[in-house]
Design an enzyme around this catalytic site. Sequence first.
Site, PDB file in Angstrom:
ATOM      1  CB  CYS A 141      -1.101  -0.259   1.536  1.00  0.00           C
ATOM      2  SG  CYS A 141      -1.941  -1.391   1.122  1.00  0.00           S
ATOM      3  CG  ASP A 151      -3.166   0.432  -2.882  1.00  0.00           C
ATOM      4  OD1 ASP A 151      -3.496  -0.209  -3.488  1.00  0.00           O
ATOM      5  OD2 ASP A 151      -2.972   0.928  -2.081  1.00  0.00           O
ATOM      6  CG  ASN A 152      -2.057  -3.480  -2.315  1.00  0.00           C
ATOM      7  OD1 ASN A 152      -1.526  -2.768  -2.174  1.00  0.00           O
ATOM      8  ND2 ASN A 152      -2.304  -4.714  -3.107  1.00  0.00           N
TER       9      ASN A 152
END
Length: 502
Positions: A41, A276-277
């Site tokens: 994150c 974000d991921n």
Amino acid sequence: MGEAELCSVKERRGRVTLRRDKSGRERGKPAAPQFVASPLCCPSRASILTGKYPHNHHVINNTLDGNCSSKAWQKSEEPHTFPALLKASAGYQTFFAGKYLNQYGHSEAGGVEHIPPGWSYWVGLDKNSKYYNYTLSVNGKAQKHGADYSKDYLTDLLANMSLDFLQYKTSYQPFFMMVSTPAPHSPWTAAPQYQKRFNNTKAPRDPNFNVHGKDKHWLIRQAKTPMSNSSIRFLDDAFRGRWQTLLSVDDLVEKIVKRLEVRGELNNTYIFFTSDNGYHTGQFSLPVDKRQLYEFDIRVPLMVRGPNIKPNQTSQMLVANVDLGPTILDIAGYNVNKTQMDGMSFLPIMEGKMNGSSWRTDILVEYEGEGRNKSDPACPLLGPGVSECFPDCVCEDSYNNTYACVRTIARSSNLQYCEFDDNEVFVEVYNVTADPYQLTNIAKTIDKEVLEKMNHRLMMLQSCSAQSCRTPGVYDPRYKFDPRQMFTSHSWRLSRLRQTVK
């Protein structure tokens, strides 16, 4: 994926917006393979905001000590984020709502009174993802929320605040808004009307599901294969919960797009939708998490719609989250070369003005592993040095789960090359075209000259900054390899990633 990110940018030439319908199909957008600079994150979010790789923005994990929303970050990086440049230099009115950085609001980092530079209207979540019982910083003042769905469910609240901004913003300035929902992050709390959806849905059973990663780093090899029934139930429940929470994100996107349409602003607004991921659910017998180097953790969706973008396009050119800031600045007419950003604008790709031979062929992925100094009480036999130990004591992270990768996508190659900063300097290499599920590590069989070139390229990228991060990669015809420049030591890498600005 981790949390969903929706950005709308109105430039002096146009705006940015992104759209998804209830079925998950996207309309009026180009899609592209986007990779994250780090599969966690806070480092990834820092890369989105700064346009920099982790070794340049110095955020290495989700803790204050790891520079996540720390005073050092606030001093060295926040003044130079792309929203700060939009507001200060391009005359934008800006709006943020949702999760910012994991340690935002911490008492040692200015508390919720701190408003990062660059935001005209600020609604920041105190700390990490929640759906109920949280605190927001509303323009620097704490606003506490409880557990009443109609008033407090965070995804819906962010939607309503976003609509308010669109309704009351001035029409005399371009605008940028960034909406960062908690969904689909844990604890996967769905809205009441969606809690029974997808009851028969399970996590995908791809070829790497519940398979032992026998030729991979030791952290992957320690996973128990086959997984227990309880672990499989756990990851299937998590997968369903993630889908359920995303239905509220669908509602949010739909509301924002409709509001822009009603206001007559949709056609000159760009909309980006991304995350974000990535996330894994059972691949290589790892129950649930991120942090790994594989496609399922480093690859995220990217969908964009806006002026001069033809609908229903898919681009295979290599884009990373360090490119989001430069692209949005480019839309706003700001010269990205004035910044120290490592990424590059992909606006020419979206407008059909860039061909593959002129675009980059590789990007860098960096991650620094985390572990506990003491053994996990629930898993005492594992000893110290590991963390994120999920069902059946399968650990998802460790101190030496520290690696860097060159991810290459070129006409002649679709390759991932990774090195670990451990006693072995363990190497993993994958031909992603022939082996899309990364089942076979070819580090011991690939041509030695390729290994040398990739090793050299990795070290060059790990020391790059700004323009030097955009030099030709190994599979770019413009690449030049000089063996005399080979480094003899790997020990400097981790210390460089750990540097923080005092």
